[in-house]
Design a protein around this motif. Structure first.
Motif, PDB file in Angstrom:
ATOM      1  N   THR A   8       0.885  -1.159   0.000  1.00 40.20           N
ATOM      2  CA  THR A   8       0.000   0.000   0.000  1.00 40.20           C
ATOM      3  C   THR A   8       0.924   1.210   0.000  1.00 40.20           C
ATOM      4  OG1 THR A   8      -1.753  -1.184   1.159  1.00 40.20           O
ATOM      5  CG2 THR A   8      -1.828   1.222   1.225  1.00 40.20           C
ATOM      6  N   ILE A   9       0.896   1.951  -1.113  1.00 38.02           N
ATOM      7  CA  ILE A   9       1.819   3.063  -1.291  1.00 38.02           C
ATOM      8  C   ILE A   9       1.061   4.379  -1.150  1.00 38.02           C
ATOM      9  CG2 ILE A   9       3.470   4.155  -2.854  1.00 38.02           C
ATOM     10  CD1 ILE A   9       3.851   1.406  -4.197  1.00 38.02           C
ATOM     11  N   GLY A  10       1.467   5.180  -0.168  1.00 34.43           N
ATOM     12  CA  GLY A  10       0.933   6.521   0.007  1.00 34.43           C
ATOM     13  C   GLY A  10       1.718   7.471  -0.881  1.00 34.43           C
ATOM     14  N   LEU A 127      -0.622  12.324   8.529  1.00 32.61           N
ATOM     15  CA  LEU A 127      -0.343  11.189   9.397  1.00 32.61           C
ATOM     16  C   LEU A 127      -1.570  10.304   9.634  1.00 32.61           C
ATOM     17  CD1 LEU A 127       1.612   9.601  11.139  1.00 32.61           C
ATOM     18  CD2 LEU A 127       1.121  11.191  13.022  1.00 32.61           C
ATOM     19  N   ALA A 128      -2.683  10.884  10.048  1.00 35.65           N
ATOM     20  CA  ALA A 128      -3.882  10.078  10.340  1.00 35.65           C
ATOM     21  C   ALA A 128      -4.364   9.336   9.100  1.00 35.65           C
ATOM     22  CB  ALA A 128      -4.996  10.960  10.905  1.00 35.65           C
ATOM     23  N   ALA A 129      -4.357  10.007   7.947  1.00 41.49           N
ATOM     24  CA  ALA A 129      -4.812   9.373   6.705  1.00 41.49           C
ATOM     25  C   ALA A 129      -3.891   8.215   6.311  1.00 41.49           C
ATOM     26  CB  ALA A 129      -4.889  10.401   5.582  1.00 41.49           C
ATOM     27  N   ALA A 130      -2.591   8.411   6.460  1.00 41.49           N
ATOM     28  CA  ALA A 130      -1.630   7.350   6.113  1.00 41.49           C
ATOM     29  C   ALA A 130      -1.762   6.177   7.072  1.00 41.49           C
ATOM     30  CB  ALA A 130      -0.210   7.912   6.134  1.00 41.49           C
ATOM     31  N   LYS A 131      -1.943   6.487   8.340  1.00 41.42           N
ATOM     32  CA  LYS A 131      -2.079   5.437   9.371  1.00 41.42           C
ATOM     33  C   LYS A 131      -3.365   4.647   9.151  1.00 41.42           C
ATOM     34  CE  LYS A 131      -1.139   5.157  14.228  1.00 41.42           C
ATOM     35  NZ  LYS A 131      -0.891   5.942  15.424  1.00 41.42           N
ATOM     36  N   VAL A 135      -0.480   2.485   5.143  1.00 40.90           N
ATOM     37  CA  VAL A 135       0.499   2.570   4.062  1.00 40.90           C
ATOM     38  C   VAL A 135       1.811   1.922   4.479  1.00 40.90           C
ATOM     39  CG1 VAL A 135      -0.567   4.629   3.047  1.00 40.90           C
ATOM     40  CG2 VAL A 135       1.348   4.893   4.607  1.00 40.90           C
ATOM     41  N   ASP A 136       2.438   1.242   3.540  1.00 40.54           N
ATOM     42  CA  ASP A 136       3.712   0.562   3.780  1.00 40.54           C
ATOM     43  C   ASP A 136       4.899   1.469   3.519  1.00 40.54           C
ATOM     44  OD1 ASP A 136       2.691  -2.102   4.375  1.00 40.54           O
ATOM     45  OD2 ASP A 136       2.036  -2.114   2.280  1.00 40.54           O
ATOM     46  N   LEU A 137       4.695   2.475   2.678  1.00 40.48           N
ATOM     47  CA  LEU A 137       5.731   3.465   2.378  1.00 40.48           C
ATOM     48  C   LEU A 137       5.037   4.686   1.812  1.00 40.48           C
ATOM     49  CD1 LEU A 137       6.512   3.589  -0.978  1.00 40.48           C
ATOM     50  CD2 LEU A 137       7.163   1.264  -0.384  1.00 40.48           C
ATOM     51  N   PHE A 138       5.778   5.800   1.728  1.00 41.65           N
ATOM     52  CA  PHE A 138       5.168   7.051   1.278  1.00 41.65           C
ATOM     53  C   PHE A 138       6.132   7.768   0.343  1.00 41.65           C
ATOM     54  CE2 PHE A 138       2.794  10.932   1.336  1.00 41.65           C
ATOM     55  CZ  PHE A 138       1.521  10.581   1.764  1.00 41.65           C
ATOM     56  N   ILE A 139       5.575   8.410  -0.684  1.00 42.56           N
ATOM     57  CA  ILE A 139       6.352   9.205  -1.639  1.00 42.56           C
ATOM     58  C   ILE A 139       5.912  10.659  -1.465  1.00 42.56           C
ATOM     59  CG2 ILE A 139       6.931   9.572  -4.062  1.00 42.56           C
ATOM     60  CD1 ILE A 139       6.070   6.575  -4.480  1.00 42.56           C
ATOM     61  N   ILE A 155       8.051   3.880   8.646  1.00 44.36           N
ATOM     62  CA  ILE A 155       7.995   3.312   7.295  1.00 44.36           C
ATOM     63  C   ILE A 155       8.993   4.051   6.401  1.00 44.36           C
ATOM     64  CG2 ILE A 155       5.579   2.551   7.467  1.00 44.36           C
ATOM     65  CD1 ILE A 155       4.830   5.087   5.799  1.00 44.36           C
ATOM     66  N   PRO A 156       9.408   3.419   5.300  1.00 47.00           N
ATOM     67  CA  PRO A 156      10.286   4.122   4.365  1.00 47.00           C
ATOM     68  C   PRO A 156       9.557   5.280   3.682  1.00 47.00           C
ATOM     69  CG  PRO A 156      10.202   1.757   3.871  1.00 47.00           C
ATOM     70  CD  PRO A 156       9.151   2.037   4.896  1.00 47.00           C
ATOM     71  N   ILE A 157      10.283   6.361   3.512  1.00 47.30           N
ATOM     72  CA  ILE A 157       9.767   7.527   2.800  1.00 47.30           C
ATOM     73  C   ILE A 157      10.738   7.833   1.663  1.00 47.30           C
ATOM     74  CG2 ILE A 157       9.072   9.955   2.943  1.00 47.30           C
ATOM     75  CD1 ILE A 157       7.468   8.154   4.869  1.00 47.30           C
ATOM     76  N   PHE A 158      10.199   8.010   0.455  1.00 43.62           N
ATOM     77  CA  PHE A 158      10.999   8.461  -0.671  1.00 43.62           C
ATOM     78  C   PHE A 158      10.694   9.940  -0.850  1.00 43.62           C
ATOM     79  CE2 PHE A 158      10.436   3.898  -1.537  1.00 43.62           C
ATOM     80  CZ  PHE A 158      11.775   3.530  -1.494  1.00 43.62           C
ATOM     81  N   LEU A 159      11.723  10.776  -0.669  1.00 41.28           N
ATOM     82  CA  LEU A 159      11.578  12.223  -0.708  1.00 41.28           C
ATOM     83  C   LEU A 159      12.211  12.751  -1.988  1.00 41.28           C
ATOM     84  CD1 LEU A 159      10.758  14.815   0.953  1.00 41.28           C
ATOM     85  CD2 LEU A 159      13.171  14.877   1.680  1.00 41.28           C
TER      86      LEU A 159
END
Length: 189
Positions: A8-10, A127-131, A135-139, A155-159
């Motif tokens: 699940t990718i945010g 934060l609340a929406a991702a939680k 989500v397993d990771l976020f871009i 979780i991993p974040i790609f910035l």
């Protein structure tokens, strides 16, 4: 985490799926400036354009629909996201206001960018929406969001590397320069 499994990718929208410099020409036009994207070293464009927060909010209120309709795609985002669509759950979590859902969905359709869900929060607090969506990771492109999500959710974040998010990063946040790079990194997870 195994990228061979479904993730699940945010995903943020503005500055992530859309080109991070897309707001600058419209701001220049409106405020009589000639700034380059590379000069925008603060996420808060009110500071960069030397206007008040109220003036920026008013500008966005007047120009948001056009901005969201005309924003160019960021690199190969469409191709990468189409490749992920049948394997991963793509959830776009954006600070855009809910009233911009129709123009947002239209932009996604015109650019053939697939999605499973679009959540327009009207706030940078994702934060609340991702939680809630596990989500397993976020871009992301906004440093403050990346730091909050990484610290709270672990979780991993790609910035995406931009002039406005330069700062040392904690281990869970990885600076990236292209969608292709993200695709390769996710394949390695």
């Amino acid at each position: 985490m195994n990228a061979k499994q479904s993730l699940t990718i945010g995903i943020d929208i503005d500055g992530t799926v859309t080109d991070p410099g897309s707001m600058v020409p419209m701001m220049n036009e409106s405020f009589g400036k000639n700034l380059r994207y590379e000069e925008c070293v603060d996420y808060n464009l009110a500071t960069i354009y030397n206007i008040s927060e109220a003036e920026f909010v008013h500008w966005l209120e007047q120009n948001g629909e056009r901005l969201y309709r005309e924003a160019p795609l960021h690199g190969t985002a469409d191709q990468v996201l189409r490749n992920w669509y049948n394997r991963h759950r793509l959830i776009y979590i954006s600070a855009r206001e809910q009233k911009h859902l129709a123009v947002t969905e239209d932009w996604f359709h015109r650019h053939a960018v697939p999605y499973h869900e679009i959540a327009l929060l009207g706030s940078h607090d994702k934060l609340a929406a991702a939680k809630e969506r596990n989500v397993d990771l976020f871009i992301e492109d906004r440093l403050e969001n990346a730091l909050q999500l990484a610290e709270s959710l672990q979780i991993p974040i790609f910035l995406f590397d931009t002039p406005y998010n330069q700062s040392p990063l904690p281990p869970l946040i990885r600076r990236v320069t292209s969608w292709q790079e993200i695709a390769e990194l996710i394949d390695q997870l």
